[in-house]
Design a protein around this motif. Structure first.
Motif, PDB file in Angstrom:
ATOM      1  N   UNK A 143      11.033  -4.962   3.786  1.00  0.00           N
ATOM      2  CA  UNK A 143      11.070  -4.831   5.244  1.00  0.00           C
ATOM      3  C   UNK A 143      10.104  -3.733   5.662  1.00  0.00           C
ATOM      4  N   UNK A 144       9.576  -3.866   6.868  1.00  0.00           N
ATOM      5  CA  UNK A 144       8.616  -2.899   7.364  1.00  0.00           C
ATOM      6  C   UNK A 144       8.787  -2.751   8.875  1.00  0.00           C
ATOM      7  N   UNK A 145       8.706  -1.529   9.363  1.00  0.00           N
ATOM      8  CA  UNK A 145       8.759  -1.270  10.801  1.00  0.00           C
ATOM      9  C   UNK A 145       7.409  -0.710  11.234  1.00  0.00           C
ATOM     10  N   UNK A 146       6.737  -1.435  12.124  1.00  0.00           N
ATOM     11  CA  UNK A 146       5.409  -1.045  12.590  1.00  0.00           C
ATOM     12  C   UNK A 146       5.428  -0.916  14.108  1.00  0.00           C
ATOM     13  N   UNK A 147       4.888   0.178  14.601  1.00  0.00           N
ATOM     14  CA  UNK A 147       4.853   0.414  16.044  1.00  0.00           C
ATOM     15  C   UNK A 147       3.536   1.083  16.410  1.00  0.00           C
ATOM     16  N   UNK A 153       8.359   2.806   8.682  1.00  0.00           N
ATOM     17  CA  UNK A 153       9.336   2.685   7.611  1.00  0.00           C
ATOM     18  C   UNK A 153       9.057   1.488   6.727  1.00  0.00           C
ATOM     19  N   UNK A 154       9.319   1.638   5.436  1.00  0.00           N
ATOM     20  CA  UNK A 154       9.197   0.555   4.466  1.00  0.00           C
ATOM     21  C   UNK A 154      10.459   0.551   3.618  1.00  0.00           C
ATOM     22  N   UNK A 155      10.971  -0.635   3.318  1.00  0.00           N
ATOM     23  CA  UNK A 155      12.152  -0.756   2.481  1.00  0.00           C
ATOM     24  C   UNK A 155      11.927  -1.857   1.451  1.00  0.00           C
ATOM     25  N   UNK A 156      12.321  -1.588   0.207  1.00  0.00           N
ATOM     26  CA  UNK A 156      12.254  -2.583  -0.863  1.00  0.00           C
ATOM     27  C   UNK A 156      13.646  -2.632  -1.484  1.00  0.00           C
ATOM     28  N   UNK A 157      14.259  -3.812  -1.471  1.00  0.00           N
ATOM     29  CA  UNK A 157      15.634  -3.964  -1.937  1.00  0.00           C
ATOM     30  C   UNK A 157      15.681  -5.038  -3.011  1.00  0.00           C
ATOM     31  N   UNK A 165      10.548  -7.512 -12.053  1.00  0.00           N
ATOM     32  CA  UNK A 165       9.125  -7.184 -12.038  1.00  0.00           C
ATOM     33  C   UNK A 165       8.536  -7.263 -10.633  1.00  0.00           C
ATOM     34  N   UNK A 166       9.063  -8.154  -9.800  1.00  0.00           N
ATOM     35  CA  UNK A 166       8.576  -8.245  -8.414  1.00  0.00           C
ATOM     36  C   UNK A 166       8.853  -6.951  -7.666  1.00  0.00           C
ATOM     37  N   UNK A 167      10.052  -6.426  -7.849  1.00  0.00           N
ATOM     38  CA  UNK A 167      10.411  -5.139  -7.249  1.00  0.00           C
ATOM     39  C   UNK A 167       9.456  -4.052  -7.724  1.00  0.00           C
ATOM     40  N   UNK A 168       9.198  -4.000  -9.022  1.00  0.00           N
ATOM     41  CA  UNK A 168       8.315  -2.988  -9.585  1.00  0.00           C
ATOM     42  C   UNK A 168       6.890  -3.115  -9.037  1.00  0.00           C
ATOM     43  N   UNK A 169       6.425  -4.354  -8.894  1.00  0.00           N
ATOM     44  CA  UNK A 169       5.059  -4.572  -8.380  1.00  0.00           C
ATOM     45  C   UNK A 169       4.926  -4.138  -6.927  1.00  0.00           C
ATOM     46  N   UNK A 170       5.941  -4.464  -6.105  1.00  0.00           N
ATOM     47  CA  UNK A 170       5.882  -4.046  -4.699  1.00  0.00           C
ATOM     48  C   UNK A 170       5.980  -2.533  -4.582  1.00  0.00           C
ATOM     49  N   UNK A 223      17.861   0.065  -3.522  1.00  0.00           N
ATOM     50  CA  UNK A 223      17.016   0.068  -2.344  1.00  0.00           C
ATOM     51  C   UNK A 223      16.160   1.333  -2.317  1.00  0.00           C
ATOM     52  N   UNK A 224      14.857   1.133  -2.182  1.00  0.00           N
ATOM     53  CA  UNK A 224      13.910   2.227  -2.011  1.00  0.00           C
ATOM     54  C   UNK A 224      13.460   2.244  -0.560  1.00  0.00           C
TER      55      UNK A 224
END
Length: 229
Positions: A143-147, A153-157, A165-170, A223-224
């Protein structure tokens, strides 16, 4: 007949007064997630109506109390609340603002080449606006919040982050694009996996990295979150 007319006048007056509305009590409760803050308040009506920009929303009340979320933005804005659709006798609350992590154009210039190399989704040069959530696969969501062309904000869950591995790559792509060494955040994630339920944080170059791992139905969810301090 006179009684009926009088009753009609009383009912009409009651409806007219109720249409005028009464101010609601509301207060902003900020968070550090870079995405949403909460507005909590009270009203005697069954619903509270609130407006940001041209859009009017409605939220049901429970025992006269209400809670709803409003997004963080780069510039100050106003939330209008009322106990009626016409927004008569409104209450105003200043919407939450957040500092940017990085400008959109600077971010995608660094991120997209890494994303192509890692087989991840790339972003368009045209900036996003608002909160965007993408379910990458059944185990990973970003998720990303852009204004105002700024990333707030960026979130990786992810499920099973240690094997995902997808989580690690992101994580690698986002963190590198922001300017932090990925090894520092890898250590942070490893600590979180070993300490479920603990909130683990690190601040690097004016950017805060927060990791939390929770257990749900035998699954570990990590969640990061990346925000400004």
């Amino acid at each position: 007949m006179r009684h009926i007319k009088l009753l009609s006048m009383i009912l009409g007056l009651t409806l007219l007064l109720s249409a005028c509305g009464n101010p609601v009590k509301a207060k902003l409760h900020t968070t550090n997630n870079g995405f949403n803050a909460q507005i909590i308040g009270k009203t005697k009506q069954k619903k509270v109506y609130w407006q940001i920009g041209d859009t009017v929303h409605a939220t049901k009340t429970t025992d006269g109390k209400f809670t709803f979320e409003v997004p963080y933005k780069a510039k100050q804005y106003r939330v209008t609340l009322a106990d009626n659709k016409q927004l008569n006798k409104p209450t105003y609350v200043e919407g939450p603002t957040a500092k940017s992590i990085i400008h959109w154009s600077d971010f995608i210039q660094l991120y997209n080449p890494i994303a192509r190399q890692k087989g991840l989704g790339v972003f368009e040069a045209t900036t996003l606006e608002g909160i965007r959530t993408d379910q990458i696969d059944r185990n990973t969501m970003i998720a990303m919040n852009v204004s105002d062309s700024k990333i707030l904000g960026i979130s990786i869950k992810a499920l099973a982050a240690d094997k995902n591995q997808t989580f690690k790559n992101y994580c690698f792509a986002f963190i590198t694009s922001i300017g932090t060494k990925p090894a520092r955040i890898t250590t942070l994630v490893d600590r979180s996996l070993k300490q479920p339920g603990s909130l683990i944080q690190l601040t690097d170059h004016q950017v805060r990295y927060t990791v939390m791992t929770t257990k749900h139905n035998k699954h570990q969810i990590t969640q990061l979150s990346i925000t400004q301090p």
